[in-house]
Design an enzyme around this catalytic site. Structure first.
Site, PDB file in Angstrom:
ATOM      1  N   PHE A  48       0.522  -1.107   0.292  1.00 41.98           N
ATOM      2  CA  PHE A  48       0.403  -0.002   0.366  1.00 41.98           C
ATOM      3  C   PHE A  48       0.519   1.301   0.226  1.00 41.98           C
ATOM      4  CE2 PHE A  48      -2.632  -3.119   1.956  1.00 41.98           C
ATOM      5  CZ  PHE A  48      -3.626  -3.030   0.800  1.00 41.98           C
ATOM      6  N   HIS A  49       2.015   0.909  -0.632  1.00 42.34           N
ATOM      7  CA  HIS A  49       2.682   2.338  -1.705  1.00 42.34           C
ATOM      8  C   HIS A  49       3.333   2.246  -2.614  1.00 42.34           C
ATOM      9  CE1 HIS A  49       5.821  -0.353   0.397  1.00 42.34           C
ATOM     10  NE2 HIS A  49       6.462  -0.026  -0.494  1.00 42.34           N
TER      11      HIS A  49
END
Ligand code: TYD
Length: 132
Positions: A48-49
């Protein structure tokens, strides 16, 4: 999407498989950092980046997971579960890892030292960044 699945130099015989990764040969950038992710939980996705400036080679040396890759225009999911295949990522790509097998060990080689300022951890910030 700036991603390439590469065949890693693998020597398999009746004893198993040996995979050899050599700097500047099988890895298309200078490796400054190696880390691995292990003891994962099937229901605990990671990632999630995106990174602003980082090249990475990812290999699931054991088990596997689904990698969701998103460059802001297209979104792709691929299953990484072959210890003789490495995924090279570069450019600003949002990545998520889902559906880990409990035996998954993901090895990651990176072109830079760890730098939290290189991370974009908010999806809206990621979309803004790629429009720049
Ligand atoms: P995190 O970014 O949450 O992992 P993932 O990409 O799997 O979601 O990283 C977990 C922790 O580890 C976080 O506190 C940052 C730290 N970390 C380092 O100190 N060095 C590193 O090289 C990496 C990749 C993470």
């Amino acid at each position: 999407m700036n991603k390439t699945l590469i065949d890693l130099p693998a020597f398999g015989d009746e004893r198993g498989i040996l995979v050899s990764l050599e700097a500047q040969k099988s890895i298309p950038f200078e490796v400054k950092r190696v880390y691995y992710i292990c003891k994962v939980k099937e229901d605990k996705p990671r990632g999630f980046h995106a990174h602003r400036n980082l090249q990475q080679l990812m290999v699931c040396v054991s088990g596997g997971c689904d990698l969701v890759l998103d460059n802001g225009i297209t979104k792709q999911t691929l299953r990484l579960d072959d210890p003789t295949k490495g995924l090279v990522l570069e450019g600003v790509i949002w990545r998520e890892m889902h559906n880990f097998t409990s035996d998954c060990v993901m090895l990651v080689m990176s072109s830079h030292h760890y730098d939290e300022n290189d991370y974009i951890r908010n999806y809206d910030d990621f979309l803004k960044e790629i429009k720049k």
